[in-house]
Motif scaffolding. Structure first.
Motif, PDB file in Angstrom:
ATOM      1  N   SER A 123       0.848  -1.185   0.000  1.00 21.60           N
ATOM      2  CA  SER A 123       0.000   0.000   0.000  1.00 21.60           C
ATOM      3  C   SER A 123       0.887   1.239   0.000  1.00 21.60           C
ATOM      4  O   SER A 123       2.116   1.138   0.004  1.00 21.60           O
ATOM      5  CB  SER A 123      -0.902   0.004   1.239  1.00 21.60           C
ATOM      6  OG  SER A 123      -0.136   0.299   2.393  1.00 21.60           O
ATOM      7  N   LYS A 124       0.273   2.400   0.070  1.00 18.25           N
ATOM      8  CA  LYS A 124       1.028   3.652   0.089  1.00 18.25           C
ATOM      9  C   LYS A 124       1.559   3.987   1.480  1.00 18.25           C
ATOM     10  O   LYS A 124       2.326   4.939   1.637  1.00 18.25           O
ATOM     11  CB  LYS A 124       0.162   4.783  -0.455  1.00 18.25           C
ATOM     12  CG  LYS A 124      -0.161   4.604  -1.939  1.00 18.25           C
ATOM     13  CD  LYS A 124      -0.894   5.796  -2.524  1.00 18.25           C
ATOM     14  CE  LYS A 124      -1.105   5.613  -4.027  1.00 18.25           C
ATOM     15  NZ  LYS A 124      -1.786   6.776  -4.651  1.00 18.25           N
ATOM     16  N   THR A 125       1.152   3.204   2.484  1.00 19.90           N
ATOM     17  CA  THR A 125       1.726   3.298   3.826  1.00 19.90           C
ATOM     18  C   THR A 125       2.201   1.907   4.216  1.00 19.90           C
ATOM     19  O   THR A 125       1.534   1.190   4.969  1.00 19.90           O
ATOM     20  CB  THR A 125       0.692   3.837   4.835  1.00 19.90           C
ATOM     21  OG1 THR A 125      -0.523   3.056   4.727  1.00 19.90           O
ATOM     22  CG2 THR A 125       0.359   5.297   4.545  1.00 19.90           C
ATOM     23  N   TYR A 132      -4.452  -0.525  -0.132  1.00 15.12           N
ATOM     24  CA  TYR A 132      -4.229   0.372  -1.265  1.00 15.12           C
ATOM     25  C   TYR A 132      -5.571   0.938  -1.729  1.00 15.12           C
ATOM     26  O   TYR A 132      -6.570   0.210  -1.782  1.00 15.12           O
ATOM     27  CB  TYR A 132      -3.546  -0.401  -2.396  1.00 15.12           C
ATOM     28  CG  TYR A 132      -3.097   0.460  -3.556  1.00 15.12           C
ATOM     29  CD1 TYR A 132      -1.879   1.116  -3.521  1.00 15.12           C
ATOM     30  CD2 TYR A 132      -3.913   0.617  -4.678  1.00 15.12           C
ATOM     31  CE1 TYR A 132      -1.459   1.914  -4.586  1.00 15.12           C
ATOM     32  CE2 TYR A 132      -3.509   1.409  -5.746  1.00 15.12           C
ATOM     33  CZ  TYR A 132      -2.281   2.057  -5.689  1.00 15.12           C
ATOM     34  OH  TYR A 132      -1.878   2.846  -6.735  1.00 15.12           O
ATOM     35  N   GLN A 169      -3.461  -1.955  -7.917  1.00 18.60           N
ATOM     36  CA  GLN A 169      -2.799  -2.438  -6.705  1.00 18.60           C
ATOM     37  C   GLN A 169      -1.798  -3.520  -7.043  1.00 18.60           C
ATOM     38  O   GLN A 169      -0.697  -3.557  -6.472  1.00 18.60           O
ATOM     39  CB  GLN A 169      -3.828  -2.980  -5.700  1.00 18.60           C
ATOM     40  CG  GLN A 169      -3.250  -3.312  -4.319  1.00 18.60           C
ATOM     41  CD  GLN A 169      -2.446  -4.600  -4.236  1.00 18.60           C
ATOM     42  OE1 GLN A 169      -2.669  -5.537  -5.007  1.00 18.60           O
ATOM     43  NE2 GLN A 169      -1.496  -4.648  -3.318  1.00 18.60           N
ATOM     44  N   PHE A 172       1.251  -1.828  -8.390  1.00 22.23           N
ATOM     45  CA  PHE A 172       1.958  -1.125  -7.326  1.00 22.23           C
ATOM     46  C   PHE A 172       2.644  -2.126  -6.388  1.00 22.23           C
ATOM     47  O   PHE A 172       3.797  -1.937  -5.996  1.00 22.23           O
ATOM     48  CB  PHE A 172       0.983  -0.250  -6.537  1.00 22.23           C
ATOM     49  CG  PHE A 172       1.634   0.595  -5.483  1.00 22.23           C
ATOM     50  CD1 PHE A 172       2.249   1.792  -5.811  1.00 22.23           C
ATOM     51  CD2 PHE A 172       1.641   0.191  -4.153  1.00 22.23           C
ATOM     52  CE1 PHE A 172       2.856   2.572  -4.846  1.00 22.23           C
ATOM     53  CE2 PHE A 172       2.238   0.961  -3.176  1.00 22.23           C
ATOM     54  CZ  PHE A 172       2.851   2.163  -3.522  1.00 22.23           C
ATOM     55  N   ILE A 222       7.022   4.510  -6.149  1.00 20.44           N
ATOM     56  CA  ILE A 222       6.640   4.020  -4.833  1.00 20.44           C
ATOM     57  C   ILE A 222       7.011   5.040  -3.766  1.00 20.44           C
ATOM     58  O   ILE A 222       7.770   5.973  -4.011  1.00 20.44           O
ATOM     59  CB  ILE A 222       7.273   2.647  -4.524  1.00 20.44           C
ATOM     60  CG1 ILE A 222       8.794   2.701  -4.646  1.00 20.44           C
ATOM     61  CG2 ILE A 222       6.714   1.584  -5.457  1.00 20.44           C
ATOM     62  CD1 ILE A 222       9.460   1.376  -4.329  1.00 20.44           C
ATOM     63  N   ASP A 223       6.486   4.842  -2.571  1.00 21.63           N
ATOM     64  CA  ASP A 223       6.623   5.803  -1.483  1.00 21.63           C
ATOM     65  C   ASP A 223       8.088   6.035  -1.121  1.00 21.63           C
ATOM     66  O   ASP A 223       8.832   5.062  -0.918  1.00 21.63           O
ATOM     67  CB  ASP A 223       5.868   5.265  -0.257  1.00 21.63           C
ATOM     68  CG  ASP A 223       5.613   6.330   0.787  1.00 21.63           C
ATOM     69  OD1 ASP A 223       6.590   6.902   1.294  1.00 21.63           O
ATOM     70  OD2 ASP A 223       4.437   6.602   1.084  1.00 21.63           O
TER      71      ASP A 223
END
Length: 320
Positions: A123-125, A132, A169, A172, A222-223
Motif C-alpha cells: 500500500s502507500k503506507t 491500497y 494495486q 503497485f 513508490i513511497d
C-alpha cells in the motif's frame, strides 16, 4: 532445496472439528476400500481439505513453503499437520498480529534457519496495516532472511498475495516487491526468491504485475519512505528483475501442468483456469533450477484440497 507456493483458500466453512479428530477418523477408514470416484465436486470444509494439503506437501519433501489466504486457525492447523520440524513467520494482514489472512512462510528447521524477518504492506503506507486505495483487500508481504544449515548458504524469501480486483494495486505491489527484492540482492549478495499468488497471469490482459516483477515494463513510483528504508545504489544491479522459474529449468523437468488456479469446478470444466501462482528468482542468480512441478489438488474422490494447485521448484543454491 525444494520451494513451494500454495494458496490454500481461506476457511469459508468453519467448524469445530480439531486436527486430531480428523486424523482419528482416518483410523476408521478401510485403506483398501476404493472411494466413490469423483463423487464430490464442490468446495469442502477446511477440516476436510487440510489433510489433503498436508498430504501433498509431506509427500514432496519440501523445505520452504509460502502459503496464501491462511487464517490463523489454518496456520496453526498446518503447523500441527506438518510436524515439530517446522516453524513459520508472518503476521495477519488486518492488524499486523493475528487478524485476517496471513501470507506465512513455513520452513523446515532441520534444513533451514531463520536469520531475520519482517513484513510490509502493499500500500502507500507500507509499514502499517493498510489497504491500497481501490483494492479489494489489505495485502501484506512476509520477508525472511534464511540460511541452509548444512551448506551455510543464505537466501531471502518474500511471500505475498496481490489483489484480486485492482490491477493498479497489483502493479503497485509488484513495484514494491521488485524494489525490496533488489535491495535484498544488493545487501546480502545472495539468492532472492519471490513466491505468491499474483492474481496476474503470465500471458493474458491482466499481466501487468507479472510484467513489472519480471522487468518487462517499468515499475510504478513508490513511497519515498520505502525507498529510504531500503536504499538502492542505481549503479548496482541496474537491470535487476525476477525470473519466472518455470522458464529456468531443463525443459524435460518442467511440469506439463500449466494452470495454477482451477476454482472448485467439476473435472473437465476449465472455464476459470489460469496461471497466477509463481516462484520467481532474482536475476542476480545464486540459484540453479533443477525441476519445476505443478501438482494437482484433486483426489480420486473428487475433493480439491484448494482452488489452487501447489507450485514446487527444486533449486540448488550456488552462493551466499
Amino acid at each position: 532445496m525444494k520451494l513451494a507456493s500454495y494458496n490454500v483458500r481461506y476457511d469459508i466453512k468453519p467448524d469445530n472439528i480439531t486436527v486430531q479428530q480428523s486424523l482419528d477418523s482416518l483410523a476408521t477408514t478401510d485403506p483398501l476400500k476404493p472411494p466413490i470416484y469423483l463423487a464430490l465436486t464442490e468446495e469442502q470444509p477446511w477440516s476436510t481439505r487440510r489433510l489433503r494439503v498436508a498430504e501433498i506437501l509431506l509427500n514432496e519433501d519440501v523445505a520452504l513453503i509460502g502459503f496464501q489466504e491462511a487464517l490463523i486457525r489454518q496456520v496453526n492447523d498446518l503447523k500441527e499437520l506438518l510436524g515439530d520440524d517446522w516453524a513459520w513467520i508472518g503476521v495477519g494482514r488486518e492488524d499486523g498480529v493475528k487478524k485476517g489472512e496471513f501470507s506465512p512462510i513455513f520452513y523446515k528447521c532441520s534444513e533451514i534457519e531463520l536469520l531475520s524477518t519482517d513484513s510490509f504492506w502493499l500500500s502507500k503506507t507500507p509499514f502499517k496495516p493498510s489497504k491500497y486505495p481501490g483494492a479489494g483487500c489489505t495485502r501484506v508481504c512476509t520477508v525472511g532472511r534464511l540460511r541452509t544449515i548444512k551448506e551455510r548458504k543464505q537466501f531471502t524469501a518474500l511471500n505475498t498475495h496481490l489483489d484480486h480486483s485492482s490491477d493498479e494495486q497489483r502493479r503497485f505491489g509488484a513495484s514494491l516487491l521488485l524494489h525490496r527484492a533488489r535491495f535484498e540482492a544488493m545487501s546480502t549478495h545472495s539468492a532472492v526468491f519471490v513466491l505468491g499468488d499474483f492474481n496476474s497471469s503470465s500471458a493474458q490482459t491482466d499481466s501487468g504485475a507479472y510484467q513489472i516483477i519480471t522487468g518487462s515494463i517499468p515499475p510504478l513510483p513508490i513511497d519515498p519512505v520505502f525507498t529510504q528504508k531500503y536504499p538502492i545504489d542505481p549503479a548496482q544491479l541496474p537491470s535487476f528483475g525476477c525470473l519466472d522459474l518455470r522458464t529456468e529449468g531443463p525443459r524435460r523437468n518442467v511440469s506439463s501442468n500449466f494452470a495454477t488456479f482451477t476454482a472448485f469446478r467439476k473435472p473437465g470444466n476449465t472455464k476459470d483456469w489460469s496461471r497466477i501462482d509463481f516462484v520467481f528468482g532474482g536475476s542476480n542468480r545464486g540459484w540453479l533450477v533443477k525441476q519445476y512441478n505443478v501438482r494437482s489438488s484433486r483426489s480420486d474422490d473428487g475433493i480439491l484440497a484448494s482452488d489452487h494447485r501447489p507450485v514446487f521448484v527444486d533449486v540448488d543454491l550456488l552462493s551466499g
